[in-house]
Design a protein around this motif. Sequence first.
Motif, PDB file in Angstrom:
ATOM      1  N   PHE C  71      82.672 -13.975 -89.144  1.00  0.00           N
ATOM      2  CA  PHE C  71      83.902 -14.042 -89.543  1.00  0.00           C
ATOM      3  C   PHE C  71      84.732 -13.030 -88.392  1.00  0.00           C
ATOM      4  O   PHE C  71      85.729 -12.770 -88.599  1.00  0.00           O
ATOM      5  N   ARG C  72      83.817 -12.248 -87.278  1.00  0.00           N
ATOM      6  CA  ARG C  72      84.438 -11.419 -86.689  1.00  0.00           C
ATOM      7  C   ARG C  72      85.359 -12.684 -85.233  1.00  0.00           C
ATOM      8  O   ARG C  72      85.937 -11.957 -85.091  1.00  0.00           O
ATOM      9  N   PRO C  74      88.274 -15.046 -83.988  1.00  0.00           N
ATOM     10  CA  PRO C  74      89.002 -15.406 -84.522  1.00  0.00           C
ATOM     11  C   PRO C  74      89.532 -16.455 -84.240  1.00  0.00           C
ATOM     12  O   PRO C  74      90.860 -17.638 -85.315  1.00  0.00           O
ATOM     13  N   ARG C  79      88.647 -19.273 -90.873  1.00  0.00           N
ATOM     14  CA  ARG C  79      89.644 -18.374 -91.010  1.00  0.00           C
ATOM     15  C   ARG C  79      90.858 -19.038 -89.942  1.00  0.00           C
ATOM     16  O   ARG C  79      92.072 -18.889 -90.066  1.00  0.00           O
ATOM     17  N   HIS C  80      90.722 -20.193 -89.281  1.00  0.00           N
ATOM     18  CA  HIS C  80      91.737 -20.377 -87.976  1.00  0.00           C
ATOM     19  C   HIS C  80      92.355 -21.723 -89.089  1.00  0.00           C
ATOM     20  O   HIS C  80      93.756 -21.888 -88.672  1.00  0.00           O
TER      21      HIS C  80
END
Lengths: 241, 241, 241, 241, 241, 241
Positions: C71-72, C74, C79-80
Amino acid sequence: MSEPTLSPETRELLETVSVATLATALYKRGLRNQVIQDVRPVARKGRNMVGPAFTLRYMPAREDRNQLVEFRNPKHPQRHAIETCPPGHVMVMDSRKCAKAASAGDILITRLMMRGAAGVVTDGGFRDAMNIGELEMPAYHNRPSSPTNLTTNEAIEINGPIGCGDAPVFPGDIVVGDDDSVIIIPAEIADEVAREAVDMTAFEDFVLSRVKSGASIIGLYPATMDANLEEFARWRTENAR
Amino acid sequence: MSEPTLSPETRELLETVSVATLATALYKRGLRNQVIQDVRPVARKGRNMVGPAFTLRYMPAREDRNQLVEFRNPKHPQRHAIETCPPGHVMVMDSRKCAKAASAGDILITRLMMRGAAGVVTDGGFRDAMNIGELEMPAYHNRPSSPTNLTTNEAIEINGPIGCGDAPVFPGDIVVGDDDSVIIIPAEIADEVAREAVDMTAFEDFVLSRVKSGASIIGLYPATMDANLEEFARWRTENAR
Amino acid sequence: MSEPTLSPETRELLETVSVATLATALYKRGLRNQVIQDVRPVARKGRNMVGPAFTLRYMPAREDRNQLVEFRNPKHPQRHAIETCPPGHVMVMDSRKCAKAASAGDILITRLMMRGAAGVVTDGGFRDAMNIGELEMPAYHNRPSSPTNLTTNEAIEINGPIGCGDAPVFPGDIVVGDDDSVIIIPAEIADEVAREAVDMTAFEDFVLSRVKSGASIIGLYPATMDANLEEFARWRTENAR
Amino acid sequence: MSEPTLSPETRELLETVSVATLATALYKRGLRNQVIQDVRPVARKGRNMVGPAFTLRYMPAREDRNQLVEFRNPKHPQRHAIETCPPGHVMVMDSRKCAKAASAGDILITRLMMRGAAGVVTDGGFRDAMNIGELEMPAYHNRPSSPTNLTTNEAIEINGPIGCGDAPVFPGDIVVGDDDSVIIIPAEIADEVAREAVDMTAFEDFVLSRVKSGASIIGLYPATMDANLEEFARWRTENAR
Amino acid sequence: MSEPTLSPETRELLETVSVATLATALYKRGLRNQVIQDVRPVARKGRNMVGPAFTLRYMPAREDRNQLVEFRNPKHPQRHAIETCPPGHVMVMDSRKCAKAASAGDILITRLMMRGAAGVVTDGGFRDAMNIGELEMPAYHNRPSSPTNLTTNEAIEINGPIGCGDAPVFPGDIVVGDDDSVIIIPAEIADEVAREAVDMTAFEDFVLSRVKSGASIIGLYPATMDANLEEFARWRTENAR
Amino acid sequence: MSEPTLSPETRELLETVSVATLATALYKRGLRNQVIQDVRPVARKGRNMVGPAFTLRYMPAREDRNQLVEFRNPKHPQRHAIETCPPGHVMVMDSRKCAKAASAGDILITRLMMRGAAGVVTDGGFRDAMNIGELEMPAYHNRPSSPTNLTTNEAIEINGPIGCGDAPVFPGDIVVGDDDSVIIIPAEIADEVAREAVDMTAFEDFVLSRVKSGASIIGLYPATMDANLEEFARWRTENAR
């Protein structure tokens, strides 16, 4: 399989007992599969649904027999069932435990209510469930299902023996639903089961009041200690049960 | 497998964190299957259930061993379990993920509550669920199930290791339930997991407050940008977290 | 598969019709599988969710590719996706109908809402569902699921064609959800289906008002008797429908 | 995700070990979900299927996009996949674990064999399975499924990452099938896993020969007694393993 | 629950009757759930498996307790069970009806056979099933399952009461398997059930011979016509049954 | 629903085509659900089962109505069905997709064969399956099921419309089974579908012969290139198809 009647007395008794208590009363008689599995109230009513079963059976839909035009037939079994279910009865639908398409929608269920039915049960799902839940008449299903019933269901038989949620249902059997689930009582024993369940309920209420006062269940539930039976007798008198 | 204890401090910490956060803390330790699958609150309580596990195992009922008369035995394991579950504990029932018949009903669950239990979980279903939901003590199940438990369940073992909803449960493991679901924390790591989850919760609350103010999650969740870590430090001070 | 647009007019129309009515309109066109099976609102909103689909596909997680450290990144697709879903769109997640681990949690869903999304659907489950249910933005899932999504899900593709609850979903298809369920309207026919559904809804409302007054459904629903069609015409005028 | 290669040496090694042994080798590396669940050989071949994965993904079929006429398109993804799968590869189909309609039939699978493929796997079912079972090329599925694949499946993506039977599959991963089941080895570790599995197989064969001679498994499997390790060393020399 | 014994006479009788006939004999006694559901022979043996049950119970595996190193423990319950199952017994494994990972593999099952066991049953799956099927000792499972049992199963209890395929199994109950399925006969009634089943089998063989000669089943099966009973008496004499 | 007839010509044609080909022929006519899902041959016969459907419907058994004594009734529907199924017909049983107890056993199925039936299908399971598989008459089921049918099934209706494996079946529909599965052809279109399927089979055989010679499927299957159609015409002449 002539239509048995549900006496007003028995109906009244059945409005005061839970499906769980009825299930135990039937269990004593060797009947283990009378609770309709995996259906729930579309919306909780806080009161019992009670009435003789009026059944509708669905079979898998064959596409050429299930176009929208079919509903123009005034004798289409689904609509005909809605218009012939006797007042006070509960319509029980055998949807083959399939909720991929609807068993019925709010217009039909509202009509059923207007005609005086006591409730409706399907082991599939209702479309317009958000509206059906707001009707006064109780309805039970597996889950909301928005596709039109033609997608997978063809109504094929009115008021024959069916399965609903793996329970056997004969027309005229007595259907009782509470906020947990629905049970089918064979018509022949409905009167005696109702009376017995009322007695059992009195005992359970007595036990619960004692448990809430801190009593142990050992010797009380079931009442293997005589003192508890005597106390129950007093409690019945005092509480007019 | 001696009974571990749950310190009042850890209990208090566990009352403030979610099952989701605990699941991630256990995931970091390689434990992926500690959430009990497919159970839900009988009724939402808006607070956590926390306590060491006291277990009851059911096996499939054999008819000759499971007549109603069995309940007259004061040592019947189901009733005996209810009467021996220590205060502050959560009773966890292995019902083989089968809700066709009840794991227990309102009388037993009320008695369990009166004896001081912290809650109850089954991977089957409760009868009288409508009443159990109104008790103050939290209860979790798959769905309401009205048939008496004798129909399919025989209580066979008290406080041994079990499975519940595909999660491994050892007596004394710490059980935490919120309005979503229930998780099992191995007893040995409950203290450290509780502390870590409280820290994680602080960070999640910080992130959520930032997200609600319009922040992007990139660089913030997880906090790969140093600025966010500094801001979090300030936020903890300001909010006494 | 260029991104179609949803006109403000069509969006407004779709806010006034039910998924059930839309399902029938699609059924007339030979589309039988557009309702997403077995998802429900995390919390009922009393209004429709409407927007073009922006999709996210999960595949089964391989442990070495799905540690928390991922999850680090980006550009991590989950998350994207949250950060690129266009305002007004509904994010639809293909979680392979598996709710054993979460599709997402409250932080991501809150961020999605803040970015202006119209809603979110997964055929798996959300963690922190109790919080997601309180957001203004509608969310639909199968059931709450507390384990972190890494446990079983790897986000692998953004905005490609997917399945969700056995329904086919192409990016840009129009998604409509009500308090019962969610349907996918192919982008090319959304305008005409919306208009037709509004007409159908008028007729259904008319029928329902008649049924509530005691009318039979025979000849009325469908309106095989001319008198009913004439009455409907009058009703439309009187009620400005 | 460039196409990794499978060396002739590794292919040869993988032809001599079982899926069970490979599963344990992957388990040691933290990979627990690499066996494709609930597929079986259409017919047992008595030898291993080995090759890099070439994938095909199906999504739920939308009726208007899946008429028989679609197959006239020379670029239809299902047919195109068959004609582009490289020799020596195993075609792996993500059919969403649904065997209600076919993933493919004997004509396409025969063509795949003629083009030199090493095998084919679907988590759905094949039509004409009785013929496919008689081909020399190994094929694995859930069960025979006679309806044309258009009924529920639309081929949508060639050689992307997929799920098959709940296992993650990336193009170029090494697929090994035996008479029991099928496993996916991540491409990066295929060489080392193959070598390790060959060693493990030697040890297992040694253990089995000892067990068949009456030895206890305690101290032998695993070999916690040194004498057994020494004996294994001798056995390897004697048997040229 | 002391270990009952199986007399050589009863064992011999049970080798000559089918599971179906035994199921009817138990049904007459009110026992409806003694057939282990959804297991099948790993390979058909053309003869019955008969022996007292020796049980092994699995619970869901917790990752920190189920690394490969555990097998180095000479008292690991799975291996210990294999080494202590008495000759002539059938090992029955409660794998929680989950075949995602193995219940055991060919080395352990071969050792069990070498120690003289009469057979093995799991409601999960065996790895190395292709080899186990070739052993002389009968084995029954749901389907081949190649992942090591540590993946989902922890052996937790030897020779306690269990469920297997929804059937109740007590240590010492008599297990009978044929080429169709497996049944559990309560130890106390094994002798009388065996004798009765032999009589029933004689009658069924007589009926089958008559049906193959063209007789109607009405009046014959069951034998409501006296003539048929007389003919059966003659047949028994002539055929020394 | 008068009994349609199956002409000897159509029967003969249907003996030469596969269920897969018939499924495609029905798909062209908009019929997508005519293959009985999840049934298989008890034993492969290497030839087709063909005949008009004669149906039997089971409902869930109520214990008081389903004791062994019921079978003494010569009009018991299960036995009566066996004795009245017309020669050349296929008995199709609606067992509600439940194989927990038997649909029938070898005595009844042997009698059915002796009376000239063409085959039997249930979406449940047969007891004595190991014997039924050895009969000359084809039989199809889900899996062997040894418990007597009284355990869960009450035969309730002979030759009415039913569902079998989610397929709609009307008495007189034409049933065709091969070594993969079973399909239901509506009686009205059986003749034309049979003829069409024979043509399709010729083309498929031609294609297969070409593919086995190394031809690509592009342009050949379907035959979008004229050359292939011409070649097919020659092939038909040469092979008298």
